[in-house]
Motif scaffolding. Sequence first.
Motif, PDB file in Angstrom:
ATOM      1  N   TYR A   1       1.692   9.140  47.089  1.00  0.00           N
ATOM      2  CA  TYR A   1       3.088   8.878  47.433  1.00  0.00           C
ATOM      3  C   TYR A   1       3.625  10.021  48.279  1.00  0.00           C
ATOM      4  O   TYR A   1       3.009  11.086  48.391  1.00  0.00           O
ATOM      5  CB  TYR A   1       3.934   8.703  46.162  1.00  0.00           C
ATOM      6  N   THR A   2       4.789   9.797  48.865  1.00  0.00           N
ATOM      7  CA  THR A   2       5.418  10.813  49.705  1.00  0.00           C
ATOM      8  C   THR A   2       6.402  11.624  48.881  1.00  0.00           C
ATOM      9  O   THR A   2       7.323  11.073  48.287  1.00  0.00           O
ATOM     10  CB  THR A   2       6.138  10.163  50.899  1.00  0.00           C
TER      11      THR A   2
ATOM     12  N   CYS B   1      -0.934   6.544  57.280  1.00  0.00           N
ATOM     13  CA  CYS B   1       0.400   7.064  56.997  1.00  0.00           C
ATOM     14  C   CYS B   1       1.294   6.866  58.218  1.00  0.00           C
ATOM     15  O   CYS B   1       0.831   7.024  59.356  1.00  0.00           O
ATOM     16  CB  CYS B   1       0.267   8.555  56.680  1.00  0.00           C
ATOM     17  N   GLY B   2       2.543   6.503  57.980  1.00  0.00           N
ATOM     18  CA  GLY B   2       3.490   6.345  59.069  1.00  0.00           C
ATOM     19  C   GLY B   2       3.944   7.698  59.584  1.00  0.00           C
ATOM     20  O   GLY B   2       4.047   8.663  58.832  1.00  0.00           O
ATOM     21  N   ALA B   3       4.224   7.744  60.890  1.00  0.00           N
ATOM     22  CA  ALA B   3       4.584   9.028  61.496  1.00  0.00           C
ATOM     23  C   ALA B   3       5.362   8.826  62.788  1.00  0.00           C
ATOM     24  O   ALA B   3       5.522   7.714  63.287  1.00  0.00           O
ATOM     25  CB  ALA B   3       3.320   9.835  61.784  1.00  0.00           C
ATOM     26  N   SER B   4       5.830   9.960  63.293  1.00  0.00           N
ATOM     27  CA  SER B   4       6.427  10.027  64.616  1.00  0.00           C
ATOM     28  C   SER B   4       5.670  11.090  65.395  1.00  0.00           C
ATOM     29  O   SER B   4       5.517  12.222  64.932  1.00  0.00           O
ATOM     30  CB  SER B   4       7.909  10.401  64.521  1.00  0.00           C
ATOM     31  N   LEU B   5       5.168  10.705  66.555  1.00  0.00           N
ATOM     32  CA  LEU B   5       4.382  11.600  67.404  1.00  0.00           C
ATOM     33  C   LEU B   5       5.079  11.694  68.751  1.00  0.00           C
ATOM     34  O   LEU B   5       5.111  10.715  69.505  1.00  0.00           O
ATOM     35  CB  LEU B   5       2.961  11.049  67.553  1.00  0.00           C
TER      36      LEU B   5
ATOM     37  N   PRO C   1       2.101   6.501  52.539  1.00  0.00           N
ATOM     38  CA  PRO C   1       0.642   6.365  52.621  1.00  0.00           C
ATOM     39  C   PRO C   1       0.140   5.069  51.992  1.00  0.00           C
ATOM     40  O   PRO C   1       0.572   4.667  50.920  1.00  0.00           O
ATOM     41  CB  PRO C   1       0.142   7.573  51.822  1.00  0.00           C
ATOM     42  N   LYS C   2      -0.776   4.398  52.678  1.00  0.00           N
ATOM     43  CA  LYS C   2      -1.453   3.201  52.160  1.00  0.00           C
ATOM     44  C   LYS C   2      -2.915   3.582  51.913  1.00  0.00           C
ATOM     45  O   LYS C   2      -3.656   3.893  52.843  1.00  0.00           O
ATOM     46  CB  LYS C   2      -1.344   2.045  53.158  1.00  0.00           C
TER      47      LYS C   2
END
Length: 179
Positions: free
Chosen positions: A38-39, A100-104, A86-87
């Motif tokens: 988990y986050t 995992c989701g992110a911003s790049l 996170p999956k």
Amino acid sequence: MTQLPPALVPSELYEMHEQGGCFSGSALVVGERLYLLYTGVCYRDGRCVQAQCLAWSDDGVTFQKYEHNPVVCAPEGIDPENFRDPKLWREADGTFCFVCGASLDGDGAALLFSSRDLFNWQYRGVLACGEGRFGTMWECPDLIPLGEKHMLCVSPMHCPAYRNVCLIGTFSLEEGKLQ
């Protein structure tokens, strides 16, 4: 039906955020143990920081947080304020993975990580990114096998045209990509 208390509540420094520091994640049964990835969300140096944390349960009710959390912090170049959800899954060869989701660089992205033991993770790379088309950050990614292909589903932020995006391609764990 019996109502149980929350499985995870903010109790550690890496989860101390005023909006609740245990954000979403996923679970996986390994042997007789249920693992949660988990986050955890906190403030550090006046800034929101999101990192991935591990907990487990032997009875499905009482959870133990890993004493060395977080297990994964945002890699170099990834905005730590937008690194979440996170999956988790396990490959046929026993390798554990999570996306995992992110911003790049202001663009939505999904990042790939792998581990042999759930505790020590390696960053494999950017699985996919929006290339300016699908928002500034991707939440709740999921990588779903479809025969020889895989489908990456994400919820893009700041993207009025799309609430959900599904990308279909060929997944390579070795390359850390969906092409």
